[in-house]
Write an enzyme that holds these catalytic residues in place. Structure first.
Site, PDB file in Angstrom:
ATOM      1  N   ASN A  79      -9.340   2.014   9.872  1.00  9.87           N
ATOM      2  CA  ASN A  79      -8.563   1.658  11.052  1.00  9.87           C
ATOM      3  C   ASN A  79      -9.097   2.349  12.299  1.00  9.87           C
ATOM      4  O   ASN A  79      -9.666   1.730  13.192  1.00  9.87           O
ATOM      5  CB  ASN A  79      -7.094   2.015  10.818  1.00  9.87           C
ATOM      6  CG  ASN A  79      -6.161   1.543  11.926  1.00  9.87           C
ATOM      7  OD1 ASN A  79      -4.955   1.506  11.742  1.00  9.87           O
ATOM      8  ND2 ASN A  79      -6.654   1.149  13.085  1.00  9.87           N
ATOM      9  N   LYS A 136       0.878  -1.167   0.000  1.00  9.88           N
ATOM     10  CA  LYS A 136       0.000   0.000   0.000  1.00  9.88           C
ATOM     11  C   LYS A 136       0.917   1.218   0.000  1.00  9.88           C
ATOM     12  O   LYS A 136       1.596   1.507   0.985  1.00  9.88           O
ATOM     13  CB  LYS A 136      -0.909   0.013   1.226  1.00  9.88           C
ATOM     14  CG  LYS A 136      -1.840   1.225   1.252  1.00  9.88           C
ATOM     15  CD  LYS A 136      -2.530   1.383   2.591  1.00  9.88           C
ATOM     16  CE  LYS A 136      -3.212   2.748   2.645  1.00  9.88           C
ATOM     17  NZ  LYS A 136      -3.700   3.069   4.009  1.00  9.88           N
TER      18      LYS A 136
END
Length: 256
Positions: free
Chosen positions: A206, A96
């Protein structure tokens, strides 16, 4: 099924691993969410000493797909170096890719991102490019070889949710065959549902789970919201109108 660089997944929720109250809560949240992919910061993993080793062992015990990231990088050189280290440590070509342009807003530096993506794609990496909701940037990332684009929903950790829906909608409309994952700025399950209703392929989050009063319950809530949003999109969502439209038929209506 969600297809990412030739691999298929049933869950469309991807979960970050930072800021949880404890490893046990992180583990239970992952299990409750049903996610099959978690993101991990190499900087956290290689922070050194016993703690880093324990976290690595914990990740291995989860038996789940790991997507390492370049969080905290501000330059092309930093990001490329971090990607190489991640490939060696996690034994994966997935990365990522994120390069921060401003320390306060944490907005991606899209110019450095494109440059780094070009380098890493030429070296065989499979890039998940974290970017803004700018269509032209997304197209440039595709031009240099990226196959998964991750537009932000709002600034990282802001919990504001989709603050520029037209931008997200435009990317989806112009790139109908590209895998698009909304990343960053999600604060509520309803935010994730909106992203999925727009036709996005998955959501990565998250803080909204890690910092919730009950992270385990919140993980389940997001899982269900993402499923609901995807189902709504597939079913065909009614477009909003500026005028009222009667839903009750007038045929046979009594006249007084």
């Amino acid at each position: 099924m969600l297809n990412l660089y030739g691999r298929e997944f049933s869950s469309r929720l991807m979960l970050g691993t930072a800021q949880y109250p404890s490893p046990a809560i992180l583990r239970d949240a992952i299990c409750k969410s049903g996610t099959e992919i978690i993101t991990v910061s190499l900087r956290r993993e290689s922070a050194g000493g016993k703690q880093g080793g324990q976290f690595w062992q914990f990740l291995q015990e989860l038996d789940i797909t790991i997507l390492p990231n370049t969080a905290g990088c501000y330059t092309v050189k930093e990001a490329v170096t971090t990607a190489y280290l991640a490939r060696d440590l996690f034994k994966t070509s997935w990365i990522k890719l994120e390069i921060i342009g401003n320390a306060d807003t944490l907005q991606p530096n899209v110019f450095s991102l494109i440059e780094a993506a070009k380098i890493l794609n030429s070296e065989g990496f499979h890039i998940f490019a974290y970017t803004t909701d700018d269509l032209i940037v997304a197209e440039k990332l595709l031009d240099v070889g990226c196959r998964v684009i991750m537009p932000w929903c709002a600034p990282i950790g802001s919990a504001k949710g989709p603050h520029h829906i037209d931008g997200l909608r435009s990317i989806r409309a112009y790139l109908p065959d590209v895998t698009l994952i909304v990343d960053a700025g999600i604060g509520r399950p309803s935010h994730a549902a909106v992203a999925m209703e727009l036709g996005y392929d998955a959501v990565l989050l998250n803080t909204a789970v890690a910092k919730a009063g009950d992270p385990i319950l919140m993980a389940e809530a997001f899982s269900k919201a993402i499923q609901a949003g995807r189902m709504g999109y597939k079913a065909g969502i009614l477009e909003a109108r500026n005028v009222a439209v009667p839903s009750t038929p007038v045929i046979g209506k009594a006249v007084f």
